[in-house]
Design a protein around this motif. Structure first.
Motif, PDB file in Angstrom:
ATOM      1  N   ALA A 144       0.875  -1.237  -0.011  1.00  0.00           N
ATOM      2  CA  ALA A 144      -0.060  -0.055  -0.022  1.00  0.00           C
ATOM      3  C   ALA A 144       0.928   1.285  -0.042  1.00  0.00           C
ATOM      4  O   ALA A 144       1.669   1.468   0.581  1.00  0.00           O
ATOM      5  CB  ALA A 144      -0.767  -0.001   1.204  1.00  0.00           C
ATOM      6  N   GLY A 145       0.678   2.284  -0.774  1.00  0.00           N
ATOM      7  CA  GLY A 145       1.445   3.283  -0.934  1.00  0.00           C
ATOM      8  C   GLY A 145       2.566   3.492  -1.734  1.00  0.00           C
ATOM      9  O   GLY A 145       3.008   4.566  -1.885  1.00  0.00           O
ATOM     10  N   ARG A 146       3.028   2.413  -2.223  1.00  0.00           N
ATOM     11  CA  ARG A 146       4.192   2.250  -2.942  1.00  0.00           C
ATOM     12  C   ARG A 146       4.048   2.506  -4.319  1.00  0.00           C
ATOM     13  O   ARG A 146       3.088   2.200  -4.940  1.00  0.00           O
ATOM     14  CB  ARG A 146       4.840   0.950  -2.503  1.00  0.00           C
ATOM     15  CG  ARG A 146       5.388   0.662  -1.185  1.00  0.00           C
ATOM     16  CD  ARG A 146       6.131  -0.725  -1.192  1.00  0.00           C
ATOM     17  NE  ARG A 146       6.547  -1.001   0.065  1.00  0.00           N
ATOM     18  CZ  ARG A 146       7.689  -0.809   0.565  1.00  0.00           C
ATOM     19  NH1 ARG A 146       8.613  -0.440  -0.384  1.00  0.00           N
ATOM     20  NH2 ARG A 146       8.109  -1.004   1.895  1.00  0.00           N
ATOM     21  N   GLU A 147       5.252   3.186  -5.082  1.00  0.00           N
ATOM     22  CA  GLU A 147       4.990   3.286  -6.338  1.00  0.00           C
ATOM     23  C   GLU A 147       5.663   2.128  -7.004  1.00  0.00           C
ATOM     24  O   GLU A 147       6.644   1.631  -6.758  1.00  0.00           O
ATOM     25  CB  GLU A 147       5.962   4.461  -6.573  1.00  0.00           C
ATOM     26  CG  GLU A 147       6.159   4.811  -8.222  1.00  0.00           C
ATOM     27  CD  GLU A 147       7.090   6.050  -8.495  1.00  0.00           C
ATOM     28  OE1 GLU A 147       7.465   6.123  -9.805  1.00  0.00           O
ATOM     29  OE2 GLU A 147       7.616   6.585  -7.444  1.00  0.00           O
ATOM     30  N   ILE A 148       4.980   1.674  -8.067  1.00  0.00           N
ATOM     31  CA  ILE A 148       5.070   0.485  -8.837  1.00  0.00           C
ATOM     32  C   ILE A 148       6.088   0.928  -9.988  1.00  0.00           C
ATOM     33  O   ILE A 148       5.855   1.751 -10.894  1.00  0.00           O
ATOM     34  CB  ILE A 148       3.838  -0.165  -9.546  1.00  0.00           C
ATOM     35  CG1 ILE A 148       2.983  -0.640  -8.278  1.00  0.00           C
ATOM     36  CG2 ILE A 148       4.418  -1.281 -10.145  1.00  0.00           C
ATOM     37  CD1 ILE A 148       1.669  -1.052  -8.765  1.00  0.00           C
ATOM     38  N   LEU A 149       7.315   0.027 -10.070  1.00  0.00           N
ATOM     39  CA  LEU A 149       8.355   0.510 -11.174  1.00  0.00           C
ATOM     40  C   LEU A 149       8.323  -0.267 -12.267  1.00  0.00           C
ATOM     41  O   LEU A 149       8.726   0.164 -13.235  1.00  0.00           O
ATOM     42  CB  LEU A 149       9.673   0.469 -10.518  1.00  0.00           C
ATOM     43  CG  LEU A 149      10.008   1.447  -9.234  1.00  0.00           C
ATOM     44  CD1 LEU A 149      11.698   1.109  -8.741  1.00  0.00           C
ATOM     45  CD2 LEU A 149       9.832   3.034  -9.805  1.00  0.00           C
ATOM     46  N   GLY A 150       7.539  -1.174 -12.143  1.00  0.00           N
ATOM     47  CA  GLY A 150       7.434  -2.462 -13.040  1.00  0.00           C
ATOM     48  C   GLY A 150       6.871  -3.595 -12.927  1.00  0.00           C
ATOM     49  O   GLY A 150       7.165  -4.098 -11.808  1.00  0.00           O
TER      50      GLY A 150
END
Length: 399
Positions: A144-150
């Motif tokens: 939750a709340g993390r930026e997905i890099l790929g």
């Protein structure tokens, strides 16, 4: 380790900035806890450039800094590390008998994972099942709340050098499958980089890229599952995979050990997979499809037919290891995959054969560092996630 001098395109400030950013992030990845002064020394950038870039990366959430410590040069400096709290790397593996997905930090720590045992059928059905697992993973509180890099996806066969196409998966019966094209429409909100990789190559990449040990000169990862594959990863001076002219480097399961032997799923005769692979052992011992090795063999390990089959398979594996050693001379060999759970009945004859033969050409050579991963369930998926990080750190522009 000192990085080679950076070669800049004259007048392109954006390109120069990206090169500097990549050099700094990669050095901090390799040497967590490094100071600004040591960064400047190792990357051959000015202290002012390093200071400005580090401050920007701290503000963007890519880095964290700890307490003061004495570096190799100058006054004490603050310890810099990749930030494990802001981003997430997604990795997945399409196996012959199951699907696995992971979410990792920038240092390779697995935050959450899902593993399901379900035979892969058609590419379309498999893509739908995998998309469902990824959506389930993304709803986990730890992400939750993390930026997905790929998202990196590992598959059981060679991948085209010119695009994300699975060329051939003999144990699935798939050929020329643009798997990411099937998966992307099912996950329209998943941004960042996407990539497709052979599962053994992905595993080899992750074993080096996320390693806490000194990077090996050349690591070979051997994947023992339904089929047999390998990935070859150079650790120095710049980590990268050996792929070959058509991306077939490491397809050791289809090297021929027994001319005029049994037919392989690839169409040739006498491939290594006809002697040592999950499907060959199943066929020899008449294990029904869908029944796991640990369930089918646990009560039969003392049976004569099981012992003979695993002894022969182990010796064939030892022959493969010897041929790999004499062909590529790796400094490290890592053995993983489902078959490692069979333990000594398979691995002892393999390692005995290898130990006996590996130093015949050069008796004074240092022995290969060999590691067996008896729990390698998530290694390929984690390795595919590592490749996403490598793209993020070294790519200029948008995914």
């Amino acid at each position: 380790m000192t990085l080679p001098p950076l070669h800049h395109r004259a007048g392109d400030q954006g390109f120069l900035k990206q090169l500097n950013r990549s050099a700094i992030l990669d050095m901090i990845r390799r040497e967590p806890g490094i100071s600004r002064a040591d960064l400047a020394l190792r990357t051959q950038l000015t202290k002012a450039s390093v200071g400005m870039m580090v401050q920007e990366l701290l503000e963007q959430g890519w880095l964290t800094e700890g307490g003061w410590q004495q570096g190799n040069v100058g006054r004490p400096g603050r310890a810099l590390r990749l930030n494990e709290e802001q981003h997430v790397l997604l990795g997945a593996e399409v196996g012959v008998e199951g699907l696995r997905v992971v979410g990792c930090t920038l240092n390779g720590q697995i935050l959450t994972h899902i593993d399901v045992t379900v035979p892969s059928t058609t590419p379309e059905t498999t893509a739908q099942s995998l998309a469902g697992l990824i959506r389930e993973l993304l709803n986990h509180p730890d992400l939750a709340g993390r930026e997905i890099l790929g998202l990196g996806v590992a598959v059981p066969g060679p991948v085209s050098l010119h695009g994300p196409t699975l060329l051939f998966a003999p144990n699935l019966g798939w050929r020329d499958v643009p798997f990411l094209s099937l998966l992307k429409p099912l996950l329209p909100d998943l941004n960042g980089f996407w990539l497709l990789e052979n599962e053994a190559k992905a595993a080899a990449f992750g074993e080096v890229y996320f390693s806490e040990r000194v990077e090996p000169e050349l690591l070979a990862y051997i994947s023992l599952g339904t089929g047999i594959g390998s990935g070859l990863m150079l650790g120095t001076p710049v980590p990268h995979l050996l792929r070959g002219a058509q991306g077939l480097a490491g397809e050791i399961g289809h090297t021929v050990l027994q001319p005029s032997g049994l037919y392989c799923h690839c169409g040739n005769r006498g491939c290594a997979e006809t002697l040592v692979s999950g499907w060959a052992i199943r066929a020899a011992l008449r294990i029904p499809p869908g029944l796991l090795f640990k369930d089918a063999l646990q009560s039969r390990l003392q049976d004569a037919d099981v012992q003979v089959t695993l002894q022969r398979a182990g010796e064939a594996l030892g022959m493969l290891l010897t041929n790999l050693h004499h062909t590529f001379n790796p400094s490290d060999i890592v053995i993983g995959g489902e078959l490692t759970r069979l333990g000594d009945p398979l691995l002892h004859p393999a390692l005995t054969f290898f130990e006996k033969h590996q130093r015949h050409l050069y008796a004074s050579a240092s022995p290969v560092r060999l590691h067996v991963r008896t729990d390698s369930t998530y290694i390929p998926a984690r390795g595919a996630a590592a490749q996403i990080l490598a793209k993020v750190l070294h790519y200029s522009g948008s995914p």
